[in-house]
Motif scaffolding. Structure first.
Motif, PDB file in Angstrom:
ATOM      1  N   UNK A   3       0.852  -1.176   0.000  1.00 22.38           N
ATOM      2  CA  UNK A   3       0.000   0.000   0.000  1.00 22.38           C
ATOM      3  C   UNK A   3       0.890   1.228   0.000  1.00 22.38           C
ATOM      4  N   UNK A   4       0.978   1.945  -1.129  1.00 23.70           N
ATOM      5  CA  UNK A   4       1.855   3.115  -1.174  1.00 23.70           C
ATOM      6  C   UNK A   4       1.299   4.234  -0.313  1.00 23.70           C
ATOM      7  N   UNK A   5       2.150   5.146   0.142  1.00 21.45           N
ATOM      8  CA  UNK A   5       1.659   6.315   0.882  1.00 21.45           C
ATOM      9  C   UNK A   5       0.632   7.071   0.041  1.00 21.45           C
ATOM     10  N   UNK A   6      -0.364   7.634   0.714  1.00 17.72           N
ATOM     11  CA  UNK A   6      -1.441   8.311   0.001  1.00 17.72           C
ATOM     12  C   UNK A   6      -0.918   9.459  -0.849  1.00 17.72           C
ATOM     13  N   UNK A  40     -12.906   3.818  -8.720  1.00 17.07           N
ATOM     14  CA  UNK A  40     -12.936   2.581  -7.939  1.00 17.07           C
ATOM     15  C   UNK A  40     -11.557   2.232  -7.400  1.00 17.07           C
ATOM     16  N   UNK A  41     -10.528   2.458  -8.217  1.00 22.94           N
ATOM     17  CA  UNK A  41      -9.165   2.160  -7.784  1.00 22.94           C
ATOM     18  C   UNK A  41      -8.759   3.065  -6.620  1.00 22.94           C
ATOM     19  N   UNK A  42      -9.062   4.345  -6.731  1.00 22.00           N
ATOM     20  CA  UNK A  42      -8.717   5.264  -5.647  1.00 22.00           C
ATOM     21  C   UNK A  42      -9.523   4.948  -4.389  1.00 22.00           C
ATOM     22  N   UNK A  43     -10.798   4.640  -4.537  1.00 26.39           N
ATOM     23  CA  UNK A  43     -11.633   4.317  -3.380  1.00 26.39           C
ATOM     24  C   UNK A  43     -11.088   3.093  -2.631  1.00 26.39           C
ATOM     25  N   UNK A  44     -10.599   2.110  -3.380  1.00 27.38           N
ATOM     26  CA  UNK A  44     -10.028   0.914  -2.745  1.00 27.38           C
ATOM     27  C   UNK A  44      -8.770   1.271  -1.966  1.00 27.38           C
ATOM     28  N   UNK A  45      -7.923   2.110  -2.539  1.00 26.60           N
ATOM     29  CA  UNK A  45      -6.700   2.526  -1.846  1.00 26.60           C
ATOM     30  C   UNK A  45      -7.043   3.326  -0.600  1.00 26.60           C
ATOM     31  N   UNK A  46      -8.012   4.243  -0.713  1.00 25.09           N
ATOM     32  CA  UNK A  46      -8.416   5.063   0.425  1.00 25.09           C
ATOM     33  C   UNK A  46      -8.962   4.211   1.564  1.00 25.09           C
ATOM     34  N   UNK A  68      -8.113   1.340   2.455  1.00 23.23           N
ATOM     35  CA  UNK A  68      -7.043   0.606   3.139  1.00 23.23           C
ATOM     36  C   UNK A  68      -5.995   1.513   3.758  1.00 23.23           C
ATOM     37  N   UNK A  69      -6.101   2.807   3.480  1.00 25.35           N
ATOM     38  CA  UNK A  69      -5.061   3.720   3.944  1.00 25.35           C
ATOM     39  C   UNK A  69      -5.383   4.288   5.323  1.00 25.35           C
ATOM     40  N   UNK A  70      -4.477   4.142   6.293  1.00 29.43           N
ATOM     41  CA  UNK A  70      -4.708   4.725   7.618  1.00 29.43           C
ATOM     42  C   UNK A  70      -4.569   6.252   7.625  1.00 29.43           C
ATOM     43  N   UNK A  71      -4.075   6.818   6.526  1.00 30.86           N
ATOM     44  CA  UNK A  71      -3.884   8.265   6.468  1.00 30.86           C
ATOM     45  C   UNK A  71      -5.175   9.020   6.173  1.00 30.86           C
ATOM     46  N   UNK A  75     -15.890   8.391   1.944  1.00 26.69           N
ATOM     47  CA  UNK A  75     -14.796   8.095   1.030  1.00 26.69           C
ATOM     48  C   UNK A  75     -15.261   7.891  -0.408  1.00 26.69           C
ATOM     49  N   UNK A  76     -16.482   7.424  -0.595  1.00 26.74           N
ATOM     50  CA  UNK A  76     -16.996   7.247  -1.949  1.00 26.74           C
ATOM     51  C   UNK A  76     -17.121   8.586  -2.654  1.00 26.74           C
ATOM     52  N   UNK A  77     -17.751   9.541  -1.970  1.00 27.15           N
ATOM     53  CA  UNK A  77     -17.879  10.873  -2.549  1.00 27.15           C
ATOM     54  C   UNK A  77     -16.510  11.519  -2.728  1.00 27.15           C
ATOM     55  N   UNK A  78     -15.639  11.326  -1.754  1.00 25.06           N
ATOM     56  CA  UNK A  78     -14.305  11.914  -1.822  1.00 25.06           C
ATOM     57  C   UNK A  78     -13.530  11.387  -3.028  1.00 25.06           C
ATOM     58  N   UNK A  79     -13.641  10.097  -3.303  1.00 27.91           N
ATOM     59  CA  UNK A  79     -12.938   9.527  -4.457  1.00 27.91           C
ATOM     60  C   UNK A  79     -13.456  10.142  -5.756  1.00 27.91           C
ATOM     61  N   UNK A  80     -14.778  10.298  -5.854  1.00 25.42           N
ATOM     62  CA  UNK A  80     -15.353  10.938  -7.043  1.00 25.42           C
ATOM     63  C   UNK A  80     -14.854  12.379  -7.179  1.00 25.42           C
TER      64      UNK A  80
END
Length: 208
Positions: free
Chosen positions: A93-96, A144-150, A152-155, A161-166
Motif C-alpha cells: 500500500x503506497x503512501x497516500x 474505484x481504484x482510488x476508493x479501494x486505496x483510500x 485501506x489507507x490509515x492516512x 470516502x466514496x464521494x471523496x474519491x469521485x
C-alpha cells in the motif's frame, strides 16, 4: 449495431505495416488540423492534404472526421489508463501522497503533447455516445481504484470516502484539462505541486 455506430467505426483495420503507417499519418494529421483550424473547419480534405494521402485513401480507413476524432479521443483515454496501471500494487500500500502524486502527474503527462488539440476536443467536438461511454468507463475505473486505496489507507480522515474519491478524480480531470489546455495555461510543474498538495490535504485533514 445501429447505423450511427457503424458510421464511427474505422472502415479498415490495418494488417500490414504500410497500412498502419497510413493510419498513423491520418491520425497525426487530424491532430494538427483540428488544433490549427478547429473542429468545424478541420475537414477530411484538409486532413488528407496534411497527411499527404488522397481523400479516397482516407475514406478507406475512416468514413468521416467524427470517426477520426473518436479514435484520437479513445487513444488519449487509453494512454491515461496505461499510466494509471502503475497504481496496481496488490501486495503493498503506497503512501497516500504518492498515490495522489502519481494520478496528478499521469494526467498532466497525458496532456502535455497536444494541449491545443485537447482544447478542441473538450470545447468543440461532438459528444458521441461511444465517446461518452468510454469517458464514463475510464472515470469509473479510476474512481474505484482510488476508493479501494483510500479504504485501506490509515492516512485518510475524510468520512465519506466514496464521494471523496469521485471528487478527487473529477477535480484532477477538470483542473488539468482547463489549466493546461486553456487560453492562459499554467506552467505544468506549478500546477502539479499545488494540485497534489490541495488534494492530499483534503483527504488527510484532521477531523474537527
Amino acid at each position: 449495431m445501429t447505423g450511427a455506430k457503424r458510421q464511427l467505426d474505422p472502415r479498415k483495420q490495418p494488417l500490414q505495416r504500410r497500412s498502419e503507417e497510413t493510419r498513423r499519418r491520418i491520425l497525426d494529421a487530424a491532430t494538427h488540423v483540428f488544433a490549427d483550424h478547429g473542429y468545424d473547419a478541420g475537414t477530411t480534405n484538409r486532413i488528407a492534404e496534411y497527411a499527404d494521402v488522397s481523400i479516397g485513401s482516407l475514406y478507406q480507413y475512416y468514413p468521416n472526421k467524427d470517426a477520426i476524432l473518436l479514435e484520437l479521443a479513445t487513444r488519449h483515454l487509453d494512454a491515461g489508463v496505461e499510466l494509471d496501471d502503475r497504481l496496481r500494487m496488490p501486495d503493498t500500500l503506497p503512501p497516500l501522497h504518492e498515490v495522489i502524486s502519481t494520478m496528478v502527474r499521469n494526467s498532466i503527462d497525458n496532456h502535455r503533447a497536444d494541449p491545443e488539440f485537447l482544447r478542441v476536443l473538450m470545447e468543440q467536438a461532438p459528444r458521441s455516445s461511444e465517446l461518452m461511454a468510454k469517458v464514463v468507463e475510464v472515470k469509473e475505473a479510476r474512481t474505484a481504484r482510488l476508493r479501494d486505496i483510500m479504504a485501506r489507507s490509515p492516512e485518510v480522515t475524510v468520512d465519506d470516502q466514496t464521494t471523496a474519491a469521485h471528487l478527487v478524480i473529477s477535480t484532477i480531470e477538470m483542473v488539468v484539462h482547463r489549466l493546461l489546455a486553456g487560453p492562459e495555461p499554467i506552467e505544468p510543474e506549478r500546477l502539479e505541486t499545488q494540485l497534489i498538495d490541495m488534494l492530499s490535504r483534503y483527504l488527510t485533514a484532521p477531523a474537527t
